[in-house]
Write an enzyme that holds these catalytic residues in place. Structure first.
Site, PDB file in Angstrom:
ATOM      1  N   TYR A  78       8.614  -4.354  -4.675  1.00 38.84           N
ATOM      2  CA  TYR A  78       8.125  -2.975  -4.767  1.00 38.84           C
ATOM      3  C   TYR A  78       8.784  -2.121  -3.689  1.00 38.84           C
ATOM      4  CZ  TYR A  78       4.893   0.988  -4.870  1.00 38.84           C
ATOM      5  OH  TYR A  78       4.357   2.250  -4.944  1.00 38.84           O
ATOM      6  N   SER A  91       6.544   6.063  -2.084  1.00 40.42           N
ATOM      7  CA  SER A  91       5.441   5.363  -1.430  1.00 40.42           C
ATOM      8  C   SER A  91       5.755   5.226   0.049  1.00 40.42           C
ATOM      9  CB  SER A  91       5.262   3.976  -2.059  1.00 40.42           C
ATOM     10  OG  SER A  91       4.403   3.161  -1.286  1.00 40.42           O
ATOM     11  N   LYS A 151      11.227   1.223  -4.120  1.00 42.70           N
ATOM     12  CA  LYS A 151      10.943   2.530  -3.530  1.00 42.70           C
ATOM     13  C   LYS A 151      11.993   2.923  -2.482  1.00 42.70           C
ATOM     14  CE  LYS A 151       7.376   3.464  -6.032  1.00 42.70           C
ATOM     15  NZ  LYS A 151       7.480   4.520  -7.058  1.00 42.70           N
ATOM     16  N   THR A 176      -5.997   4.132  -7.602  1.00 36.57           N
ATOM     17  CA  THR A 176      -5.598   4.287  -8.995  1.00 36.57           C
ATOM     18  C   THR A 176      -5.295   2.921  -9.595  1.00 36.57           C
ATOM     19  OG1 THR A 176      -3.215   4.435  -8.586  1.00 36.57           O
ATOM     20  CG2 THR A 176      -4.495   6.476  -8.382  1.00 36.57           C
TER      21      THR A 176
END
Length: 278
Positions: A156, A143, A160, A195
């Protein structure tokens, strides 16, 4: 010369929805042989049918946080296809709250297990079956939050950044061990993509999470095409725009200025309880 995926065996984790699903459909049209991995097997079976009668696509249930499940899934794949030319490690989840607003860290345990160890778990069992040639690919869907700091994404981002470092280290090991024949390690760093990853963020005990405006997000179809381009070219770390590549390159030089740019951008593109616009 760009890689041709026709006839290649491609394994995709998190294939039942989002970017993984779009990559499967795109690669099926290109003539790849597909092993579709995810927890929800009925969705995988539907996807395998959608890939078309002319493509070889198999649905394999797999929970990437559980090593026995990963081992069994890879054994199923290699019993059918013998080897894995392209491994796409896509499964993951996101979050949408400030660290100081976290009420339950259990979601953090799950996300780190999924986003970080989910990569290592599948790769561990797949690695012996990846041909050690420069045409092989180990692909991790990271990401932009793995390259720069982003509000609402502390853990998060941690996950990543971890996989980006993992891939950088893995790349050096492969180059040392196999030289010019080393498989390419490709890291893709998408921005917000429309998404379920971003519309179903882990809540960490909160009633609501920060949500982005889908009008500002990339489409899954565009994301899949850009990722496939990066796979075929063997790109070390791929961004979806020159702006994101620029932010990544200059982050170490002028972090405060880039932090402000990111904060301002997120305020424009997100709805959040903290912003009072939900």
């Amino acid at each position: 010369m760009a890689l041709d995926v026709a006839g290649k065996t491609v394994v995709i984790t998190g294939a039942s929805a989002g970017i993984g699903r779009e990559l499967a459909l795109l690669m099926a049209r290109k003539g790849a042989r597909l092993a579709l991995l995810a927890r929800r097997k009925p969705l995988l079976e539907e996807l395998a049918q959608e890939c078309g009668a002319g493509s070889q696509a198999m649905a394999v249930q797999c929970d990437v946080t559980q090593r026995p499940s990963c081992q069994a899934a890879i054994q199923t794949v290699v019993s059918e296809f013998k080897e894995i030319d392209i491994l796409i490690l896509n499964a993951g989840m996101s979050m949408g709250c400030y660290f100081e607003d976290i009420k339950d860290l259990a979601d953090g345990d799950f996300m780190l297990s999924l986003n970080v160890m989910g990569v290592a778990n599948v790769l561990h069992y797949a690695f012996p079956f990846i041909p050690k040639v420069r045409g092989s690919r180990i692909v991790v869907i990271s990401s932009i939050a793995g390259a720069i700091g982003v509000p609402f994404r502390t853990l998060y981002c941690a996950s990543k950044w971890a996989v980006n470092g993992f891939c950088a280290s893995l790349r050096t090991e492969l180059e040392e061990a196999y030289g010019e024949n080393a498989p390419k390690v490709v890291v893709s760093c998408p921005p917000e993509v429309a998404t379920g990853l971003n519309t179903n963020r882990l809540k960490f005990g909160n009633e609501a999470t920060a949500q982005f405006d889908e009008k500002t997000a990339a489409s899954p179809t565009l994301a899949a095409q850009l990722i496939l381009d990066a796979i075929c070219e063997g790109v070390r770390i791929g961004f979806f725009s020159k702006m994101h590549a620029w932010l990544h390159s200059l982050y170490a030089c002028c972090p405060s200025r880039i932090d402000k740019m990111i904060i301002d951008g997120v305020k424009k593109s997100h709805r959040a309880p903290r912003y009072g616009n939900m």
